[in-house]
Design an enzyme around this catalytic site. Structure first.
Site, PDB file in Angstrom:
ATOM      1  CB  SER A 188      -0.976  -0.041   1.176  1.00 45.49           C
ATOM      2  OG  SER A 188      -2.017   0.896   1.023  1.00 45.49           O
ATOM      3  CG  ASP A 288      -6.914  -1.953  -4.050  1.00 42.08           C
ATOM      4  OD1 ASP A 288      -7.175  -0.771  -3.754  1.00 42.08           O
ATOM      5  OD2 ASP A 288      -5.874  -2.524  -3.675  1.00 42.08           O
ATOM      6  CG  HIS A 318      -6.013  -1.847  -0.275  1.00 40.04           C
ATOM      7  ND1 HIS A 318      -5.134  -1.541  -1.273  1.00 40.04           N
ATOM      8  CD2 HIS A 318      -5.501  -1.316   0.867  1.00 40.04           C
ATOM      9  CE1 HIS A 318      -4.120  -0.852  -0.772  1.00 40.04           C
ATOM     10  NE2 HIS A 318      -4.311  -0.703   0.532  1.00 40.04           N
TER      11      HIS A 318
END
Length: 352
Positions: A188, A288, A318
């Site tokens: 991320s 996502d 995600h």
């Protein structure tokens, strides 16, 4: 509630939006995700109901990551310790070291930047990935606890992460690593930083980065998405994602980059050149907001002559290996991660 708005700041949510042709089908949710989606949303919404991001960070804490079923025993298979180094402004930054009890000399360094939207989290946000990597005796994992926004906005996370990388190279002997065998990695926000460090090191002539691991990466500020160049619609299609929605990401990115201007150091997809970068593993999710950016970055790296391995896991959100540890794709995700590390890692003991 932490600055959440009713609609995204950087994109219009067209109620007539249709899934885009190349990747839109990847948002069809798997039964495993559907079964736990509401529970995931409730878990994250409790944190977003807190008054501000520092409180979010404090409440979330940094407990040791739970390993997925069948994963390594983190307390038997891996040893950890904490170190500190002085950043360029003299601030002490914490490093967490993960390594096998049987680690070999001159191991490959896996240098990790953690996820958390540049605002929350610490080493154990990606603790499971750190443990998996450290079970390889040819690897030492070093995770950097860079300073968080909003107290420390861009480019502080970049600077802290880069300073930590240079510190590791300069202290290779003490760490037991080969300073010319480094894989930068993150998930991320951490994947964004890993991509940025790869470019910075190339531009500054810093040697030794032999690979980059980019998991669920956010690779461009939403104000500057190059929609004219790439198919980018996942931020609209997956706007209400249970783990990271478009409006929640707005809060994170506005805290991190309060006055956005085009800059590859927060948006590596905008870099003038990606040539000469190390091989990349990119793993990401179909449901996502960052999905299409991952495809775009993979295409851009490939066009620049960089060897890439890209895997999109359709129907999951995600960072799904953390939120759906029992999903059938979770072990596949870790297997591909371990295989990439094994391919590129070596030590004095491995003979590579």
């Amino acid at each position: 509630m932490i600055g959440l708005k009713d609609k995204p700041q950087y994109v219009d949510l067209d109620p007539e939006f249709k899934p885009l042709p190349k990747y839109g089908h990847l948002s069809e949710k798997t039964p495993e995700f559907l079964a736990v989606e509401d529970a995931i949303r409730i878990m994250y919404d409790k944190l977003w109901d807190l008054p501000d991001l520092p409180t979010f960070r404090q409440v979330a804490g940094n407990p040791d990551a739970v390993m997925p079923p069948g994963g390594p025993d983190r307390y038997r298979d891996v040893e950890t310790e904490l170190l500190h180094f002085s950043a360029r402004d003299g601030h002490l930054i914490e490093l967490k070291i993960y390594k096998s009890p049987h680690v070999a000399p001159d191991a490959t360094l896996v240098y990790r930047m953690h996820g958390g939207g540049f605002c929350v989290g610490s080493h154990e946000v990606d603790g499971a990935e750190n443990v998996y990597a450290a079970t390889n005796p040819d690897i030492v994992v070093v995770s950097v606890d860079y300073r968080s926004a909003p107290e420390n906005p861009f480019p502080k996370a970049v600077e802290d992460s880069y300073d930590g990388l240079l510190w590791c190279k300069n202290n290779a002997k003490a760490l037991g690593i080969n300073p010319e065998k480094i894989i930068v990695a993150g998930s991320s926000a951490g994947a964004n930083l890993a991509a940025v460090l790869s470019i910075m090191a190339r531009d500054d002539g810093v040697s030794g980065i032999i690979g980059q691991v980019l998991h669920f990466p956010g690779l461009c500020h939403p104000k500057f998405y190059p929609r004219d160049k790439y198919e980018i619609g996942s931020d609209i299609q997956n706007a209400d994602n249970a783990v990271l929605s478009t409006t929640k990401f707005d809060v994170f990115i506005n805290a991190y980059v309060p006055n956005p201007e085009p800059d590859y150091r927060h948006s590596p997809l905008l870099a003038s050149s990606l040539a000469g970068l190390p091989p990349a593993l990119i793993q990401f999710a179909g449901v996502d907001i960052f999905r299409d950016l991952s495809f775009a970055y993979a295409d851009a790296l490939k066009a620049a002559g960089v060897h890439i391995e890209a895997h999109c896991y359709g129907g999951v959100p995600h960072c799904f290996p953390v939120s759906i540890m029992t999903h059938s794709q979770t072990p596949v995700f870790y297997e591909r991660y371990n295989a990439f590390l094994k391919k590129h890692a070596s030590s004095s003991g491995s003979g590579q």
